[in-house]
Write a protein that holds these residues in place. Sequence first.
Motif, short mmCIF file in Angstrom:
data_model
loop_
_atom_site.label_atom_id
_atom_site.label_comp_id
_atom_site.label_asym_id
_atom_site.label_seq_id
_atom_site.Cartn_x
_atom_site.Cartn_y
_atom_site.Cartn_z
N ALA A 670 46.47 63.30 14.66
CA ALA A 670 45.59 64.53 14.95
C ALA A 670 46.43 65.07 16.25
CB ALA A 670 44.29 64.18 15.26
N THR A 671 45.88 66.16 16.83
CA THR A 671 46.51 66.92 18.03
C THR A 671 45.64 66.24 19.06
OG1 THR A 671 45.43 68.89 17.68
CG2 THR A 671 47.56 68.59 16.81
N TYR A 672 44.30 65.92 18.79
CA TYR A 672 43.40 65.42 19.77
C TYR A 672 42.18 64.68 19.20
CZ TYR A 672 39.73 65.52 23.18
OH TYR A 672 38.50 65.35 24.20
N ALA A 673 41.75 63.61 19.50
CA ALA A 673 40.66 63.05 19.21
C ALA A 673 39.82 62.21 20.10
CB ALA A 673 41.20 62.03 18.27
N ARG A 674 38.36 62.84 20.10
CA ARG A 674 37.45 62.30 20.79
C ARG A 674 36.38 61.35 19.99
NH1 ARG A 674 32.42 63.66 23.88
NH2 ARG A 674 32.59 62.47 25.97
N VAL A 675 36.44 60.01 19.98
CA VAL A 675 35.83 59.38 18.98
C VAL A 675 34.63 58.72 19.57
CG1 VAL A 675 35.90 57.59 17.37
CG2 VAL A 675 37.51 59.02 17.40
N GLY A 676 33.35 59.04 19.13
CA GLY A 676 32.18 58.26 19.58
C GLY A 676 32.31 57.01 18.88
N VAL A 677 32.12 55.82 19.44
CA VAL A 677 32.22 54.69 18.67
C VAL A 677 31.31 54.44 17.53
CG1 VAL A 677 31.73 52.12 18.81
CG2 VAL A 677 33.27 53.31 20.60
N VAL A 678 31.87 54.24 16.26
CA VAL A 678 30.92 54.21 15.11
C VAL A 678 30.62 52.90 14.54
CG1 VAL A 678 30.91 54.56 12.65
CG2 VAL A 678 31.81 56.36 14.09
N ASP A 679 29.37 52.28 14.41
CA ASP A 679 29.11 51.11 14.28
C ASP A 679 29.35 50.33 12.66
OD1 ASP A 679 27.02 52.42 13.09
OD2 ASP A 679 25.36 51.27 14.00
N ARG A 680 29.11 51.50 11.95
CA ARG A 680 29.50 51.24 10.35
C ARG A 680 29.78 52.42 9.60
NH1 ARG A 680 25.80 47.29 6.28
NH2 ARG A 680 26.96 47.52 4.62
N ILE A 681 30.89 52.48 8.80
CA ILE A 681 31.11 53.52 7.93
C ILE A 681 30.71 53.22 6.56
CG2 ILE A 681 32.96 54.95 6.95
CD1 ILE A 681 34.61 54.41 9.36
#
Length: 892
Positions: A670-681
Amino acid sequence: MSDPAAQKETGQKGSTEKPGKITPAMQQFYDAKKQYPDCVIFFRMGDFYETFCDDARICARVLDITLTSRGRMPDGQEIPLAGVPYHALDTYLSRMISKGYKVAICEQVEDPKKAKGIVKRAVVRVVTPGTVIDAALLSTEKARYLMAVYPDLKKKRVGLSFIDISIGDFQFTEIPSQDMNDGIRSEAARYHPSECIVPEGTGEDLIRFLHLALSLVSSQNPTLFTQESAEEALCRQFGIKEPEDLPCAGYPAGTIAAGAALLYAQKTQFDSLSHIRSVHRSDIGSQLVLDAVTLRNLEVLQNIRDRTEEGTLVATIDMTLTPMGRRLLRRRIAAPLLDPGAINRRLDAVSYCIDRSAVRDEVRTRIHRFPDLERIAGRVSYGNASPRDLVTLASANESVKNLKLVFSTEHDIPEELSDAIAGIRDITPLADIITKAIVEDPPALVRKGGVIQDGYHEELDHLRTISRNGKQWIADLEQQEKERTGIKSLKIKYNAVFGYYIEITKANLASVPDDYERRQTTANGERYTVPALREMESQIATADERLLSLEEEIFKEILELASKEVPALQEIAHAIGKIDLYAGLAEAALKHQYVRPELVDEPTLLIREGRHPVVESSIGGGFVPNDAELSAGSDQILIITGANMAGKSTYMRSVALSIILAQMGSYVPATYARVGVVDRIFTRVGAFDDLASGQSTFMVEMIELATILNHATERSLVVLDEIGRGTSTLDGYCIAKAVLEHLHGKRSKGPRCLFATHFHEIVGIEADLKRVRNCHFAVKETDKDVIFLRKLVPGATDRSYGIHVAQLAGVPASVVTRSEELMKRIMSGEDLMGGSVKRYTQMILLDAGNDPVRESRPDPLREELRSLQVNEITPMQALTILSGLQEKARHP
């Protein structure tokens, strides 16, 4: 096939044994088979490993070798037999193990020349798919795990343990018994165990499930699965006095599973496996959970097509150069982290390698083609390391020292890299001994001799002098005898039966001197000896025999010195693996133009110009990037509509894969990524039947959907692709809408969700649910064609362009043309889908006919529908209600 010298022992053809009488050797075989009933017995007899009875039939089929029959059973039937040469054991063992068989090696444990009567034999090791340590049997660099499962139904916990004895990796965990099948399947998908053990008496349902999920499952004596035996074995292994101090203390089911795995491995190897120095808890609560379904659907470790790594996420980003780095990458990508601080420490190490290009290049140069030090350390500890293993170890020492020098002048080294560098130990004294003692290019096996350097051992040098000089003396004697007798064809030869002898042809027998002593008459002449030749032969034979045994003794001494350095070797291996991983991730980020993600501990997600890492690398350019913005409190659910083949599935998978990369500590596409932590996909994509367990495509879909709805939290990511397509249109639509309402709920937050659908009527739910947004993939229509722009834009669409996709796929033109005609008629109202039908099975389409009595009285189905509280029932309850209503409609 078989060794003639062994025929007498087995009572084979040519033996004087009467049919029906068991020979002593066959009794040894039966004893070994009784001790190891689940193994194929490789029974050493002379120059062959023989197999008998059912074992012989198995080997003949699996190894494609000749099945013969020699000797007889007590009932008079011939004994099936198949054998393989002892020097080719590893080749045949590898093929047996790859087919899932266990093999017990029953060896001759005394010198046949010194045996009085029957040669003593005993099983010296058991080779199973999950306990392989031999280099020749480990065909890949991937880890090879043994799995132990212990269901503690009283405490409603299931203990799982995974051990790879080739590298010393040892893990355990516990899962709730209500999640047993899902938990086992998910952990097995992460570790890919080659073998699984369970206690005898385990429930049939669990055994059946394990056999479906894993390749080799065997039941073991319950005494292997007790808390007392487990704690005793683990304490002894790790030098811990009290069980309370064990790393697995407080996890009784996990402790029992770990103890059983260790005891089973020790039992098969006849060794304490001292290189296994600790057991670690695989803390599911600190990891992003990727269950077996998600790993499969996202093709993280294996592709769906042929279960290989080609076209997977791990293959796309793998730019590691060492076996240790590759194994670490696979472990981390299957178990990303939840703690932003820990993730950022990993990202700091990757960033450092990106910013210091000179350091990164030097590191990768130093570790290029670095040996598999983890497995060499395991073989050294086990005592079966080869001369080449030790030479490889010594040569690696220079690379290790040079690697440490690369960082010696660096400042501000990140914590993760600094810790790894600190693990690089100095093994120069051991390397110097190996270099001094072992020849530069030794044979693979020490028993062949020629391993130890000249000048390293005084007695060895003396014996070599006798051997070399003796053979030269014999060559000189041959020339002297030719000159003395005048027989130009005179030869001094050697064989194992007669030793050295002088060979004279018949034409020259008249010239034989009187002092020649005749030893044997042959078809072409006579064989002789002389006293001096006999004396020298004795010296040479004694020297050669002692020479080989002394080389083995010296090599074992060096191996013993090396075994003391196993902990240091393991630390070096772990350090190299980490450094390799971070440098490799940096290389991948630069090559694919990835960006460092920002990790936050809140349920949000913002990706600018995200790409699918696997698709992008496979098409070689031209990938259309898209944004992704989700928040548990605002834009929680994204409903994606649009054309078939427009890119919906690729988009959703790209978002999930970017989260996996970010939380494992990698840069993202990506050119930018702000990821809120995911506990499960969670993923529900694709369609397939699970015929082995009798489940249809739709049932599989509903089971996976149930797992999602029962376990998703506000911190989860849910990826749903075409929910409800496995049933009728009306049922599917109702299920899809109910699922959306459930995921949205009445709370202020819910799991972030990507929801792709062809039920275009469902987009109206955006007006009712405030955290739902519609979007679609743009399509450009021309007079002659449809162009998929692959760009996600706001708003919904009501077109799927399925007929156009059918045309692209090569469906016959007549079918495409007819489809277009039907579409036009339906769209204009000239034709109704399905025609005129008097009776429908769908509950809201009941035809009351012309019965005035029925029209005047209340319809119970309608009344029941009106009374339903749709917002208060779960999707699974909705399914049950729908089924009941449908049954009532069929039988009014």
